[in-house]
Write an enzyme that holds these catalytic residues in place. Structure first.
Site, mmCIF file in Angstrom:
data_model
loop_
_atom_site.group_PDB
_atom_site.id
_atom_site.type_symbol
_atom_site.label_atom_id
_atom_site.label_comp_id
_atom_site.label_asym_id
_atom_site.label_seq_id
_atom_site.Cartn_x
_atom_site.Cartn_y
_atom_site.Cartn_z
ATOM 1 N N ASP A 134 3.911 -3.782 -5.888
ATOM 2 C CA ASP A 134 4.531 -5.052 -5.489
ATOM 3 C C ASP A 134 6.051 -4.937 -5.495
ATOM 4 O OD1 ASP A 134 2.181 -6.328 -5.014
ATOM 5 O OD2 ASP A 134 2.170 -7.525 -6.858
ATOM 6 N N GLU A 181 0.832 -1.213 0.000
ATOM 7 C CA GLU A 181 0.000 0.000 0.000
ATOM 8 C C GLU A 181 0.864 1.260 0.000
ATOM 9 O OE1 GLU A 181 -3.146 -0.055 -0.581
ATOM 10 O OE2 GLU A 181 -3.208 -2.242 -0.488
#
Ligand SMILES: [Zn+2]
Length: 419
Positions: free
Chosen positions: A359, A278
């Protein structure tokens, strides 16, 4: 038949056929792979869970097909069927203020449309979600939510629509630039205000309690230079067993929110990795980039609306007798999705690109194996399919399919790259 009527009907037909075909492909692909858990997940996901995910996905897809038929029917009834014209003529008989008539017509149509969609929303929550054990809401909560949402739409929507209609009527040739600026200002305020003022009307947000986890998280936040009001836990379990984590807001109001349902099923390492993902969205400025893109799109939208508003054929082709700013605005909002549907894969692709970037960031700042393990957990607990049809996924998915995403994480790990 009017030329634009034919163009509109062609786009409606093409988008409906495309949706049906993609749904058909998706169901076929999921069914073809439901007998066996894909090898990469076999250790972590049991066959009954895999099959539950297949059944859940197919139930939603079949339901989506019925909803599509209903929505298409009403799109045609509102426009060429004369529904909007009927409401418009009725209100025109009451008031001679264009602004008041405009607001009355727009909110009548919005109210009627949402009443027509209510049975579907009820069915989705209390039949489909219920059947798969996800629904945790009660009818009372559901009704209270509906009333709160309606009140919010009225409180925020009436002034906004009134201001836009006023600009359309009074601000001259370049009204659409002012309307666009107003719209962007409104969007910015909403992004800023949503986490702090609107979301708490529906859910309880609390600071993370777990001391161990908190220490880990604070270390990660300061390592990444993230300043915010902190990490919050939302009581998503009040309504649904689905779990998620998201990043929202900007400035001092930006925050990272974990669903309590997700925290319950993840280890400390996994929570840290999800949080790092996040933070990746924040560090790579994904909210700002999406906002920039939507500002360009809405500028184009307002310019097109300005052109259509002054074209008599636009009203005539879509079943409206009396040209007016509010009819132009409503018709525009109704018919646009049939046209923009075909560019939606571009936005899905951009969103998936952002997921890969986040990611990569998570890989550089936490344990990527914990992220993989968290992802597998989330796929299992949310009964998300592991075997989507590639074309369906390309068109709609905001997140890359599980296997591709995990491969990508393993690849950056093995190539020693750091994002
Ligand atoms: Zn993400």
């Amino acid at each position: 038949m009017h030329t634009f009527t034919s163009i509109f009907l062609s786009f409606v037909a093409a988008s409906v056929l495309m949706r049906l075909w993609l749904t058909y492909r998706q169901i076929r692909h999921i069914r073809a792979h439901e007998a066996q858990v894909p090898a990469a997940f076999a250790e972590r996901i049991a066959l009954p869970d895999h099959q539950r995910a297949a059944n859940y996905s197919c139930s939603k897809l079949r339901f989506g097909r019925i909803m599509l038929a209903w929505e298409t029917l009403w799109l045609l009834l509102w426009t060429i069927g004369g529904g909007l014209n009927l409401v418009d003529q009725w209100w025109l008989g009451f008031s001679n203020s264009p602004l008041m008539t405009g607001i009355a017509v727009i909110f009548s149509v919005m109210l009627l449309s949402s009443l027509l969609d209510l049975p579907f929303s009820l069915y989705q929550t209390f039949v489909i979600e219920e059947r798969f054990g996800f629904n945790k809401t009660t009818l009372t909560t559901w009704i209270v939510d509906l009333l709160k949402t309606t009140l919010l739409i009225v409180l925020l929507g009436v002034p906004l629509i009134a201001a836009i209609l006023w600009l359309m009527n009074q601000a001259g040739t370049y009204w659409w630039i002012y309307a666009w600026l107003l719209w962007m200002g409104f969007s910015l305020i909403m992004i800023w205000a949503y986490p702090a003022f609107i979301a708490p009307l529906f859910n309880k947000f609390s600071q993370l309690q777990d001391v161990d986890l908190k220490t880990r998280i604070e270390a990660l936040l300061s390592r990444c230079g993230f300043q915010s009001r902190g990490v919050f836990v939302v009581d998503g379990s009040r309504r649904s067993a689905h779990g998620n984590a998201y990043f929202t807001g900007f400035g001092k109001n930006k925050r990272i929110v974990f669903y309590d349902t997700l925290l319950d099923s993840l280890s400390t390492d996994e929570v840290e990795a999800v949080l790092a993902h996040e933070l990746g969205h924040f560090k790579r400025k994904h909210i700002a980039k999406s906002l920039l893109l939507s500002s360009v799109i809405s500028a184009i939208g307002f310019a097109v609306l300005a052109w259509l508003m002054d074209s008599d054929w636009f009203y005539a082709a879509l079943g409206v007798q009396t040209a007016s700013t509010h009819a132009a605005l409503l018709l525009f909002m109704m018919i646009m999705p049939a046209f923009t549907y075909f560019i939606s894969p571009v936005f899905s692709a951009l969103s998936r690109k952002h997921e890969f970037e986040a990611d990569e960031f998570a890989h550089s700042n936490s344990d990527y194996r914990a992220l993989i393990s968290a992802l597998v957990n989330m796929y299992r607990d949310n009964a998300s399919t592991l075997t989507p049809d590639p074309l369906h996924s390309m068109f709609y998915d905001s997140h890359p399919p599980a296997s591709i995403r995990i491969n990508h994480l393993q690849q950056i790990a093995s190539s020693g790259l750091s994002g």
